[in-house]
Design a protein around this motif. Sequence first.
Motif, PDB file in Angstrom:
ATOM      1  N   LEU A 179      39.820  36.413  51.380  1.00 36.15           N
ATOM      2  CA  LEU A 179      41.313  36.142  51.743  1.00 36.15           C
ATOM      3  C   LEU A 179      42.321  37.011  50.957  1.00 36.15           C
ATOM      4  CD1 LEU A 179      43.172  34.292  53.372  1.00 36.15           C
ATOM      5  CD2 LEU A 179      43.368  33.001  51.010  1.00 36.15           C
ATOM      6  N   SER A 180      42.851  37.956  51.971  1.00 36.63           N
ATOM      7  CA  SER A 180      43.911  38.665  51.251  1.00 36.63           C
ATOM      8  C   SER A 180      45.362  38.192  51.762  1.00 36.63           C
ATOM      9  CB  SER A 180      43.691  40.177  51.711  1.00 36.63           C
ATOM     10  OG  SER A 180      42.566  40.693  51.373  1.00 36.63           O
ATOM     11  N   CYS A 181      46.625  38.543  51.156  1.00 37.31           N
ATOM     12  CA  CYS A 181      47.835  37.903  51.605  1.00 37.31           C
ATOM     13  C   CYS A 181      48.784  39.086  51.330  1.00 37.31           C
ATOM     14  CB  CYS A 181      48.287  36.928  50.670  1.00 37.31           C
ATOM     15  SG  CYS A 181      49.706  36.183  51.334  1.00 37.31           S
ATOM     16  N   LEU A 182      49.638  39.394  52.427  1.00 37.24           N
ATOM     17  CA  LEU A 182      50.556  40.443  52.161  1.00 37.24           C
ATOM     18  C   LEU A 182      52.132  39.573  52.197  1.00 37.24           C
ATOM     19  CD1 LEU A 182      51.144  43.622  54.296  1.00 37.24           C
ATOM     20  CD2 LEU A 182      53.066  41.876  54.281  1.00 37.24           C
ATOM     21  N   LEU A 183      52.832  40.041  51.111  1.00 40.80           N
ATOM     22  CA  LEU A 183      54.042  39.597  51.009  1.00 40.80           C
ATOM     23  C   LEU A 183      54.841  40.499  51.421  1.00 40.80           C
ATOM     24  CD1 LEU A 183      56.491  37.598  49.895  1.00 40.80           C
ATOM     25  CD2 LEU A 183      55.922  38.731  47.623  1.00 40.80           C
ATOM     26  N   TYR A 184      56.034  40.088  52.364  1.00 44.39           N
ATOM     27  CA  TYR A 184      57.305  41.165  52.607  1.00 44.39           C
ATOM     28  C   TYR A 184      58.474  40.455  51.722  1.00 44.39           C
ATOM     29  CZ  TYR A 184      61.176  43.044  54.703  1.00 44.39           C
ATOM     30  OH  TYR A 184      62.367  43.885  54.856  1.00 44.39           O
ATOM     31  N   GLN A 185      58.974  41.456  51.085  1.00 44.58           N
ATOM     32  CA  GLN A 185      59.985  40.852  50.184  1.00 44.58           C
ATOM     33  C   GLN A 185      61.183  41.689  50.636  1.00 44.58           C
ATOM     34  OE1 GLN A 185      59.250  40.373  46.199  1.00 44.58           O
ATOM     35  NE2 GLN A 185      61.219  40.250  45.492  1.00 44.58           N
ATOM     36  N   ARG A 186      62.140  41.075  51.187  1.00 42.26           N
ATOM     37  CA  ARG A 186      63.398  41.921  51.712  1.00 42.26           C
ATOM     38  C   ARG A 186      64.174  42.727  50.763  1.00 42.26           C
ATOM     39  NH1 ARG A 186      68.298  39.743  50.682  1.00 42.26           N
ATOM     40  NH2 ARG A 186      68.352  37.597  49.918  1.00 42.26           N
ATOM     41  N   SER A 187      64.218  42.078  49.454  1.00 39.30           N
ATOM     42  CA  SER A 187      65.127  42.525  48.261  1.00 39.30           C
ATOM     43  C   SER A 187      64.311  42.419  47.032  1.00 39.30           C
ATOM     44  CB  SER A 187      66.295  41.939  48.354  1.00 39.30           C
ATOM     45  OG  SER A 187      67.110  42.250  47.382  1.00 39.30           O
ATOM     46  N   CYS A 188      64.024  43.349  46.228  1.00 44.63           N
ATOM     47  CA  CYS A 188      63.482  43.116  45.133  1.00 44.63           C
ATOM     48  C   CYS A 188      64.196  43.766  43.868  1.00 44.63           C
ATOM     49  CB  CYS A 188      61.997  43.593  45.041  1.00 44.63           C
ATOM     50  SG  CYS A 188      61.133  43.158  43.553  1.00 44.63           S
ATOM     51  N   ASP A 189      64.461  42.804  42.799  1.00 40.57           N
ATOM     52  CA  ASP A 189      64.854  43.600  41.571  1.00 40.57           C
ATOM     53  C   ASP A 189      63.660  43.867  40.823  1.00 40.57           C
ATOM     54  OD1 ASP A 189      65.721  43.981  39.056  1.00 40.57           O
ATOM     55  OD2 ASP A 189      66.851  41.773  38.820  1.00 40.57           O
TER      56      ASP A 189
ATOM     57  N   ASN B  73      37.580  27.838  50.728  1.00 41.28           N
ATOM     58  CA  ASN B  73      36.253  28.206  50.551  1.00 41.28           C
ATOM     59  C   ASN B  73      36.012  29.686  50.918  1.00 41.28           C
ATOM     60  OD1 ASN B  73      35.305  25.661  49.817  1.00 41.28           O
ATOM     61  ND2 ASN B  73      35.267  24.846  52.037  1.00 41.28           N
ATOM     62  N   LEU B  74      36.951  30.568  50.478  1.00 41.58           N
ATOM     63  CA  LEU B  74      37.024  32.086  50.646  1.00 41.58           C
ATOM     64  C   LEU B  74      37.050  32.443  49.203  1.00 41.58           C
ATOM     65  CD1 LEU B  74      39.278  32.259  53.476  1.00 41.58           C
ATOM     66  CD2 LEU B  74      36.968  32.764  53.787  1.00 41.58           C
ATOM     67  N   GLU B  75      36.610  33.837  49.148  1.00 38.19           N
ATOM     68  CA  GLU B  75      36.929  34.543  47.898  1.00 38.19           C
ATOM     69  C   GLU B  75      38.285  35.263  48.019  1.00 38.19           C
ATOM     70  OE1 GLU B  75      35.015  34.981  45.019  1.00 38.19           O
ATOM     71  OE2 GLU B  75      33.787  33.350  46.114  1.00 38.19           O
ATOM     72  N   PRO B  76      38.988  35.694  46.703  1.00 39.18           N
ATOM     73  CA  PRO B  76      40.198  36.133  46.784  1.00 39.18           C
ATOM     74  C   PRO B  76      40.043  37.782  47.114  1.00 39.18           C
ATOM     75  CG  PRO B  76      39.889  34.828  44.818  1.00 39.18           C
ATOM     76  CD  PRO B  76      38.663  34.745  45.369  1.00 39.18           C
ATOM     77  N   GLY B  77      40.641  38.407  47.956  1.00 40.35           N
ATOM     78  CA  GLY B  77      40.630  39.698  48.562  1.00 40.35           C
ATOM     79  C   GLY B  77      41.956  40.464  47.747  1.00 40.35           C
ATOM     80  N   GLU B  78      42.680  40.768  48.263  1.00 41.52           N
ATOM     81  CA  GLU B  78      43.814  41.784  47.803  1.00 41.52           C
ATOM     82  C   GLU B  78      45.241  41.184  47.833  1.00 41.52           C
ATOM     83  OE1 GLU B  78      43.871  46.434  48.183  1.00 41.52           O
ATOM     84  OE2 GLU B  78      43.799  45.333  50.238  1.00 41.52           O
ATOM     85  N   ALA B  79      46.001  41.297  47.022  1.00 38.86           N
ATOM     86  CA  ALA B  79      47.304  41.065  47.173  1.00 38.86           C
ATOM     87  C   ALA B  79      48.169  42.353  47.410  1.00 38.86           C
ATOM     88  CB  ALA B  79      47.900  40.234  45.646  1.00 38.86           C
ATOM     89  N   VAL B  80      48.827  42.202  48.625  1.00 44.20           N
ATOM     90  CA  VAL B  80      49.661  43.233  48.992  1.00 44.20           C
ATOM     91  C   VAL B  80      51.116  43.042  49.161  1.00 44.20           C
ATOM     92  CG1 VAL B  80      49.659  45.151  50.815  1.00 44.20           C
ATOM     93  CG2 VAL B  80      47.525  44.059  50.407  1.00 44.20           C
ATOM     94  N   TRP B  81      51.852  43.640  48.157  1.00 45.81           N
ATOM     95  CA  TRP B  81      53.310  43.393  48.186  1.00 45.81           C
ATOM     96  C   TRP B  81      54.024  44.490  48.793  1.00 45.81           C
ATOM     97  CZ3 TRP B  81      57.020  46.612  46.070  1.00 45.81           C
ATOM     98  CH2 TRP B  81      58.325  45.897  45.684  1.00 45.81           C
ATOM     99  N   THR B  82      54.743  44.204  49.647  1.00 47.21           N
ATOM    100  CA  THR B  82      55.738  45.332  50.114  1.00 47.21           C
ATOM    101  C   THR B  82      57.127  44.635  50.220  1.00 47.21           C
ATOM    102  OG1 THR B  82      53.945  45.645  51.956  1.00 47.21           O
ATOM    103  CG2 THR B  82      56.202  46.180  52.605  1.00 47.21           C
ATOM    104  N   GLY B  83      58.109  45.704  49.645  1.00 40.90           N
ATOM    105  CA  GLY B  83      59.391  45.499  49.293  1.00 40.90           C
ATOM    106  C   GLY B  83      60.299  46.339  50.319  1.00 40.90           C
ATOM    107  N   GLY B  84      61.174  45.659  50.890  1.00 34.84           N
ATOM    108  CA  GLY B  84      62.197  46.261  51.669  1.00 34.84           C
ATOM    109  C   GLY B  84      63.185  47.082  50.713  1.00 34.84           C
ATOM    110  N   ASP B  85      64.196  46.534  50.527  1.00 31.62           N
ATOM    111  CA  ASP B  85      65.253  47.164  49.249  1.00 31.62           C
ATOM    112  C   ASP B  85      64.671  46.825  48.001  1.00 31.62           C
ATOM    113  OD1 ASP B  85      67.500  47.676  47.469  1.00 31.62           O
ATOM    114  OD2 ASP B  85      68.618  47.786  49.357  1.00 31.62           O
TER     115      ASP B  85
END
Length: 321
Positions: free
Chosen positions: A216-226, A250-262
Motif C-alpha cells: 500500500l502506497s499513499c500520495l499526499l497532495y499538499q496545496r501549501s507547505c512551510d 492486511n497489506l505491506e507498506p509501500g511508498e509515501a509520496v509527498w507532492t507540494g503545490g506552493d
Amino acid sequence: MTTTIVHADSLAATEEPHWERQYLNLMHRIWTQGDERVDRTGIGTRSLFGETIRFDLSGGAMPLLTTKRVYWKTATREMLWFLTGDTNIRALCAQGVEIWTDWPLDRYRRETGDQIERKDFSARIVADEAFARQWGDLGPVYGKQWVDWPTYEPAGEGLFRRGQGVNQVTQVVESLKTNPGSRRHIIEGWNVAELDAMALPPCHKTYQFHVSRGRLSCLLYQRSCDLGLGFAFNMWSLALLTRMVAQQCNLEPGEAVWTGGDVHLYLNHASLVEEQLAREPYGDAHMAILRRPDSMFDYRIEDFEVTGYAPQSHIAAPVAV
C-alpha cells in the motif's frame, strides 16, 4: 543576501544518498531560486511550485528528519486527534500539544483585547469547558471532513436537513479491502462550502491510496507547505497514516509520496535554513506498531514505538499565523 548554504550543492554527490537529501536539496533551491512573494501572513516567502519527495516504507522505515529533531509523538497525537473528528483544541492542549493553539489564541486576543500568554490560554482551555467551547474550536477542519463530511437531504417545500455524515476513512479502508485496484481510494479535506468556517483551510488536503503487489502506497497532495516547519510533521503523518491503513487492510507498506503545490520558506527563517543546510543527515528511524486495533479509530499513542532515531538538535523558528 549572502548565506553559508553552498554545502547543499554537493548533497547529491554521495553514492547512496540519504532520503533526507531530497528535502535539503529542495530547501536549497527554494532559498536560492524561489520566487519571492508577499503572502497571507505579511512576512513574505520564497516559493517553488510543484515539488515531490518519495520515501520507501519497507522494513519499518519512517521519514524522520535527522538534521533537526522532529517531535514525532506530537505529530502522532495530532493524527489520532484528526481521526476522532474533534475540532476543539482542548483534547490536544490536555496532552501538551500546542501546534493548533496559535489560531484560537490569535482570535481571542483580537476579539477581547486580552493579551493573555499562550501557556495561560492553553491552561484555561483545559480547565474551563465553557471557555474551551467558546474559544477553542477551529471550525470544521481536517478530522471533521475526514470522518463526518456533511451531507444534506430534502426536507420538503424546498428545504433541506442535515443527513448522515460521510466517514471517508472507513470508506477507504473498506474499498481497499474489497476493491484494491480502484482509483478512488481518496480522503479529501477540501470542502469548498466550509472553507470560510475553518481556522485554516486544509494544507495537506488530498490523500490517495494505491495497492500494487500487496503493498500500500499513499500520495499526499499538499496545496501549501512551510518547508522549514510544517513539512517534517506532514511527511511523518503521511507515512504514519499509510502504515495504519496498511495494517488494517492486511497489506505491506509501500511508498509515501509527498507532492507540494506552493512549497515555501519564510523570509524570517534565514537562520533555520542556514543552520539546517550546514548539517549532514545520518541514521535511519524505524517504527513498529505494537498491536493491531479493531479499527482505524482505536489506535493509541502507546501503540507506536520508534527506534534508531538519533537526530541533531532542535532548530527553533517562529510560526506564521
